[in-house]
Design a protein around this motif. Sequence first.
Motif, mmCIF file in Angstrom:
data_model
loop_
_atom_site.group_PDB
_atom_site.id
_atom_site.type_symbol
_atom_site.label_atom_id
_atom_site.label_comp_id
_atom_site.label_asym_id
_atom_site.label_seq_id
_atom_site.Cartn_x
_atom_site.Cartn_y
_atom_site.Cartn_z
ATOM 1 N N PRO A 70 0.721 -1.210 -0.077
ATOM 2 C CA PRO A 70 -0.088 0.026 0.184
ATOM 3 C C PRO A 70 0.957 1.370 0.110
ATOM 4 C CG PRO A 70 -0.032 -1.027 2.307
ATOM 5 C CD PRO A 70 0.734 -1.823 1.189
ATOM 6 N N HIS A 71 2.381 1.159 0.377
ATOM 7 C CA HIS A 71 2.730 2.484 0.337
ATOM 8 C C HIS A 71 3.719 2.430 -1.170
ATOM 9 C CE1 HIS A 71 2.522 3.214 4.534
ATOM 10 N NE2 HIS A 71 2.833 1.972 4.871
ATOM 11 N N CYS A 72 4.431 1.702 -1.670
ATOM 12 C CA CYS A 72 5.049 1.744 -2.946
ATOM 13 C C CYS A 72 4.470 1.288 -3.982
ATOM 14 C CB CYS A 72 6.835 1.267 -2.663
ATOM 15 S SG CYS A 72 6.820 -0.340 -2.477
ATOM 16 N N ARG A 73 3.529 0.521 -3.647
ATOM 17 C CA ARG A 73 2.720 -0.378 -4.718
ATOM 18 C C ARG A 73 3.443 -1.315 -5.520
ATOM 19 N NH1 ARG A 73 -2.057 2.194 -5.182
ATOM 20 N NH2 ARG A 73 -2.634 1.176 -7.142
ATOM 21 N N CYS A 74 4.666 -1.904 -4.872
ATOM 22 C CA CYS A 74 5.201 -2.764 -5.570
ATOM 23 C C CYS A 74 4.412 -4.205 -5.530
ATOM 24 C CB CYS A 74 6.690 -3.180 -4.946
ATOM 25 S SG CYS A 74 6.441 -3.845 -3.141
ATOM 26 N N ILE A 75 4.447 -5.145 -6.284
ATOM 27 C CA ILE A 75 3.778 -6.099 -6.157
ATOM 28 C C ILE A 75 4.580 -7.438 -5.812
ATOM 29 C CG2 ILE A 75 1.959 -5.435 -7.917
ATOM 30 C CD1 ILE A 75 3.334 -7.111 -10.148
ATOM 31 N N ASP A 76 3.887 -8.607 -5.329
ATOM 32 C CA ASP A 76 4.673 -9.753 -4.851
ATOM 33 C C ASP A 76 5.927 -10.407 -5.628
ATOM 34 O OD1 ASP A 76 2.473 -10.927 -6.712
ATOM 35 O OD2 ASP A 76 3.185 -12.671 -5.691
ATOM 36 N N ARG A 77 5.709 -10.321 -7.004
ATOM 37 C CA ARG A 77 6.716 -10.778 -7.509
ATOM 38 C C ARG A 77 7.881 -9.918 -7.784
ATOM 39 N NH1 ARG A 77 2.736 -10.668 -12.105
ATOM 40 N NH2 ARG A 77 3.458 -8.866 -13.669
ATOM 41 N N GLU A 78 7.767 -8.608 -7.610
ATOM 42 C CA GLU A 78 8.792 -7.998 -7.353
ATOM 43 C C GLU A 78 9.518 -8.109 -6.225
ATOM 44 O OE1 GLU A 78 8.573 -3.460 -9.129
ATOM 45 O OE2 GLU A 78 6.354 -4.215 -8.558
ATOM 46 N N ARG A 79 8.925 -8.223 -5.059
ATOM 47 C CA ARG A 79 9.421 -8.408 -3.803
ATOM 48 C C ARG A 79 10.137 -9.698 -3.640
ATOM 49 N NH1 ARG A 79 4.204 -6.565 -2.422
ATOM 50 N NH2 ARG A 79 3.499 -8.696 -1.962
ATOM 51 N N HIS A 80 9.608 -10.683 -4.268
ATOM 52 C CA HIS A 80 10.259 -12.031 -4.266
ATOM 53 C C HIS A 80 11.502 -11.929 -5.140
ATOM 54 C CE1 HIS A 80 8.934 -16.650 -3.664
ATOM 55 N NE2 HIS A 80 10.009 -16.146 -2.881
ATOM 56 N N LEU A 81 11.433 -11.498 -6.147
ATOM 57 C CA LEU A 81 12.640 -11.391 -6.972
ATOM 58 C C LEU A 81 13.697 -10.508 -6.315
ATOM 59 C CD1 LEU A 81 14.146 -11.751 -9.651
ATOM 60 C CD2 LEU A 81 12.806 -9.860 -10.697
ATOM 61 N N PHE A 82 13.247 -9.261 -5.790
ATOM 62 C CA PHE A 82 14.327 -8.656 -4.981
ATOM 63 C C PHE A 82 15.029 -9.668 -4.065
ATOM 64 C CE2 PHE A 82 15.305 -5.922 -1.462
ATOM 65 C CZ PHE A 82 16.642 -5.248 -1.950
ATOM 66 N N LEU A 83 14.411 -10.194 -3.345
ATOM 67 C CA LEU A 83 15.006 -11.012 -2.023
ATOM 68 C C LEU A 83 15.713 -12.100 -2.580
ATOM 69 C CD1 LEU A 83 11.576 -11.447 0.041
ATOM 70 C CD2 LEU A 83 13.694 -10.325 0.706
ATOM 71 N N TYR A 84 15.218 -12.878 -3.866
ATOM 72 C CA TYR A 84 16.216 -13.713 -4.462
ATOM 73 C C TYR A 84 17.503 -13.159 -4.665
ATOM 74 C CZ TYR A 84 12.953 -17.849 -4.820
ATOM 75 O OH TYR A 84 12.246 -18.898 -4.385
ATOM 76 N N ALA A 85 17.440 -12.131 -5.565
ATOM 77 C CA ALA A 85 18.627 -11.437 -6.236
ATOM 78 C C ALA A 85 19.580 -10.955 -5.220
ATOM 79 C CB ALA A 85 18.119 -10.103 -7.125
ATOM 80 N N LYS A 86 19.076 -10.447 -3.924
ATOM 81 C CA LYS A 86 19.783 -9.831 -2.879
ATOM 82 C C LYS A 86 20.538 -11.035 -2.275
ATOM 83 C CE LYS A 86 19.616 -7.204 1.142
ATOM 84 N NZ LYS A 86 18.769 -6.344 2.075
#
Length: 255
Positions: free
Chosen positions: A62-78
Amino acid sequence: MLKRSTKYLYRNMLKYVGIRKKFCCICNKAVVGFLPYEGEFKNFSFTELKIVGSDVRNFMCPHCRCIDRERHLFLYAKKLDLISKMSNAKILHFAPEKNISKIINEIKPSKYIKADLYPTSPDIQKIDMLSIPFEDNTFDFVIANHVLEHVSDVSIALKELNRILKIGGLGVLQTPYSSVLQNTFSDPGISSDSARLNLYGQEDHVRVFGNDIFQIITSNGFKSRVCTHHEILYDIDPIQYGVNVLEPLFLFEKI
């Protein structure tokens, strides 16, 4: 700005999520909960075929409007240190997500091309994945996060992606797939929006990948480096971070 209905949903979400806190890894903010996908998802494809992909119930921050697959990809990549490896690298990014694009720009790649068949902003080039206008062995990374389910010919698209990658280059090729189907399902007779929605899960999808998706990709010159949430992100609570624990990282290397 959130829609009025979305704001109302968010304000009343506490009664549904209880006291368990959620956290967005993109904007680094605690949230009451993630907003559900506002489109239709109660169809045959999602329910009976057990589609592994987006978490439609914990979809958007609700803050940055990122969606779940962005979050998951970022976590994996990090976790795999892919983000730092993209510094000074050449990257081709199809259907570029706003938040992932911002992260990539901040690490200063030597070349970053944002591509889409239907560009939505001037900084995105109109590029057809079936005919990519770059020379062989150009890019170190290619990112296509939930794109292959939209292209008309997967084999041609994968050959093109393989062609423009350097030897040892990496492709992030996320796509939803059915954990029930053994073979990818597509039929040219399924041509209306309603039929594609009910059978493929979305109006602009042209197939449902089955468990053969991994073999389809590796048969086009890639080596699998696919990994699962449990293998790589074992210390990340998927409920807290709003990601689908069943979604693997579709990481492939050009051989």
